[in-house]
Write a protein that holds these residues in place. Structure first.
Motif, PDB file in Angstrom:
ATOM      1  N   LEU A  19      39.102  38.024  34.798  1.00 26.04           N
ATOM      2  CA  LEU A  19      39.925  38.256  35.625  1.00 26.04           C
ATOM      3  C   LEU A  19      40.815  39.518  35.571  1.00 26.04           C
ATOM      4  O   LEU A  19      41.295  39.928  36.922  1.00 26.04           O
ATOM      5  N   GLY A  20      41.124  40.233  34.678  1.00 28.44           N
ATOM      6  CA  GLY A  20      41.781  41.175  34.812  1.00 28.44           C
ATOM      7  C   GLY A  20      41.202  42.502  35.732  1.00 28.44           C
ATOM      8  O   GLY A  20      41.720  42.909  36.738  1.00 28.44           O
ATOM      9  N   PRO A  21      39.727  42.828  35.885  1.00 28.61           N
ATOM     10  CA  PRO A  21      39.398  43.581  36.828  1.00 28.61           C
ATOM     11  C   PRO A  21      39.195  42.959  38.354  1.00 28.61           C
ATOM     12  O   PRO A  21      39.573  43.791  39.330  1.00 28.61           O
ATOM     13  N   LEU A  22      39.156  41.572  38.288  1.00 25.89           N
ATOM     14  CA  LEU A  22      39.604  41.058  39.487  1.00 25.89           C
ATOM     15  C   LEU A  22      40.769  41.351  40.373  1.00 25.89           C
ATOM     16  O   LEU A  22      40.991  41.586  41.441  1.00 25.89           O
ATOM     17  N   LEU A  23      41.676  40.996  39.342  1.00 24.31           N
ATOM     18  CA  LEU A  23      43.148  41.343  40.012  1.00 24.31           C
ATOM     19  C   LEU A  23      43.511  43.038  40.076  1.00 24.31           C
ATOM     20  O   LEU A  23      44.286  43.493  41.111  1.00 24.31           O
ATOM     21  N   GLY A  24      43.041  43.838  39.340  1.00 28.31           N
ATOM     22  CA  GLY A  24      43.097  45.216  39.398  1.00 28.31           C
ATOM     23  C   GLY A  24      42.371  45.698  40.739  1.00 28.31           C
ATOM     24  O   GLY A  24      43.035  46.536  41.307  1.00 28.31           O
ATOM     25  N   GLY A  25      41.155  44.979  40.985  1.00 32.32           N
ATOM     26  CA  GLY A  25      40.629  45.536  42.158  1.00 32.32           C
ATOM     27  C   GLY A  25      41.193  45.123  43.391  1.00 32.32           C
ATOM     28  O   GLY A  25      41.468  46.074  44.341  1.00 32.32           O
ATOM     29  N   VAL A  26      41.870  43.728  43.459  1.00 27.15           N
ATOM     30  CA  VAL A  26      42.656  43.423  44.784  1.00 27.15           C
ATOM     31  C   VAL A  26      43.837  44.346  44.734  1.00 27.15           C
ATOM     32  O   VAL A  26      43.966  44.744  46.022  1.00 27.15           O
ATOM     33  N   VAL A  27      44.481  44.480  43.797  1.00 25.23           N
ATOM     34  CA  VAL A  27      45.790  45.179  43.825  1.00 25.23           C
ATOM     35  C   VAL A  27      45.658  46.894  44.059  1.00 25.23           C
ATOM     36  O   VAL A  27      46.207  47.379  45.145  1.00 25.23           O
ATOM     37  N   LEU A  28      44.693  47.221  43.510  1.00 24.08           N
ATOM     38  CA  LEU A  28      44.527  48.882  43.670  1.00 24.08           C
ATOM     39  C   LEU A  28      43.939  49.039  44.907  1.00 24.08           C
ATOM     40  O   LEU A  28      44.083  50.368  45.637  1.00 24.08           O
ATOM     41  N   VAL A  29      42.682  48.498  45.424  1.00 27.06           N
ATOM     42  CA  VAL A  29      42.089  48.782  46.594  1.00 27.06           C
ATOM     43  C   VAL A  29      42.977  48.215  47.817  1.00 27.06           C
ATOM     44  O   VAL A  29      43.172  48.968  49.009  1.00 27.06           O
ATOM     45  N   GLY A  30      43.562  47.251  47.604  1.00 28.28           N
ATOM     46  CA  GLY A  30      44.641  46.866  48.908  1.00 28.28           C
ATOM     47  C   GLY A  30      45.720  47.736  48.782  1.00 28.28           C
ATOM     48  O   GLY A  30      46.082  48.131  50.114  1.00 28.28           O
ATOM     49  N   LEU A  31      46.162  48.274  47.556  1.00 27.99           N
ATOM     50  CA  LEU A  31      47.394  49.284  47.813  1.00 27.99           C
ATOM     51  C   LEU A  31      46.790  50.460  48.430  1.00 27.99           C
ATOM     52  O   LEU A  31      47.446  51.107  49.275  1.00 27.99           O
TER      53      LEU A  31
END
Length: 298
Positions: free
Chosen positions: A246-258
């Motif tokens: 779940l960590g990389p999934l959340l990180g991907g959404v937040v960072l790429v979205g940001l």
């Protein structure tokens, strides 16, 4: 597990949501979000053994060039699988030589491997040299093909990550990460565990590179074997939370979205703001978003 399922469900349904004028933009951004998140999960698979890989840009590039060279002759799926296998074979070659190294020594060796491949791509005639190669679109240009191919790559990455997280293989990886001498005493075949982790990560990275090439419709050595790609692969899991799915999934959404939001709002100089946010996150969230969530739960 519920969080992982919810994440996948959202992206399965995204093309069917009433997105209005933002639909085309969000689906395009979604392709890159899915690919970078899959690349991050593939890096995290290797990091669970304690190895800092900087070769994921090389695996990504091999997948991209495999598709660019083969897709005009064999079609989309065979080219995609061939590019992934090419990345996997290169990982076996790299791992058999370097996985007895530790820490920064392995990181430097993996970075050198990536630079060697970029130099070869610049010099070899069939790669297009510094000019690069045009890449045909997936399945003859079907509109949603890149999106669902990217989703399929992420699904493969999630499946491998969950298997590694919830099987006895997790214990072998953790033993290698904590202390290799102790792991050997306990009967863990350290090199074999690290080599399998590197192989699985490289296969996913090769798939991500292949889909990226079919979405971009063009590849060159500077883009395909970019060090920035390897850095993206490690920043997202660190930000989201290492050694989890779940960590990389959340990180991907937040960072790429940001990054996409900053690109729209600031345009010039957005990378400065993006970098500052990353530095603050690393300073104040050393265990990433998953660490923050666990603290909140007590």
């Amino acid at each position: 597990m519920r969080g992982v399922v919810l994440f996948l469900l959202v992206f399965v349904l995204l093309p069917f949501l009433p997105l209005g004028v933002w639909r085309a933009y969000l689906l395009d951004a979604g392709v890159f979000l899915l690919l970078y998140t899959a690349l991050a999960l593939s890096w995290d698979l290797v990091a669970r053994t304690g190895q800092l890989s900087l070769a994921h840009g090389a695996f990504f590039g091999l997948g991209a060039y495999g598709v660019g060279l083969l897709e005009p002759h064999v079609g989309t799926l065979p080219a995609l699988l061939s590019g992934s296998l090419l990345a996997g074979l290169s990982a076996l070659l790299l791992g058999s030589v370097t996985l007895r190294l530790h820490g920064l020594y392995f990181a430097i060796a993996s970075l050198a491997f990536s630079e060697v491949l970029r130099t070869l791509a610049l010099k070899l005639p069939f790669t297009g040299g510094p000019i690069g190669l045009p890449v045909p679109p997936a399945f003859g240009g079907a509109p949603l093909a890149p999106y669902y191919l990217a989703f399929a790559v992420l699904a493969v990455a999630v499946g491998l990550s969950l298997w590694a997280e919830h099987s006895p293989f997790r214990l072998a990886q953790a033993a290698c990460r904590q202390s290799e001498p102790v792991a050997r005493v306990l009967g863990v075949r350290v090199v074999r565990v690290k080599l399998l982790s590197l192989l699985l990560g490289s296969l996913v990275a090769g798939l991500a590179g292949g889909v990226y090439a079919m979405k971009a419709l063009f590849i060159n050595p500077y883009e395909a074997f970019s060090l920035g790609r390897a850095v993206e692969a490690l920043v997202i899991p660190i930000f989201g939370g290492l050694y989890t799915t779940l960590g990389p999934l959340l990180g991907g959404v937040v960072l790429v979205g940001l990054e996409q939001v900053l690109r729209l709002w600031i345009q010039e100089g957005y990378l400065v703001v993006y970098g500052a946010i990353l530095i603050l996150a690393i300073l104040f969230l050393p265990r990433g978003l998953m660490g923050l969530w666990r603290r909140r739960r007590g």
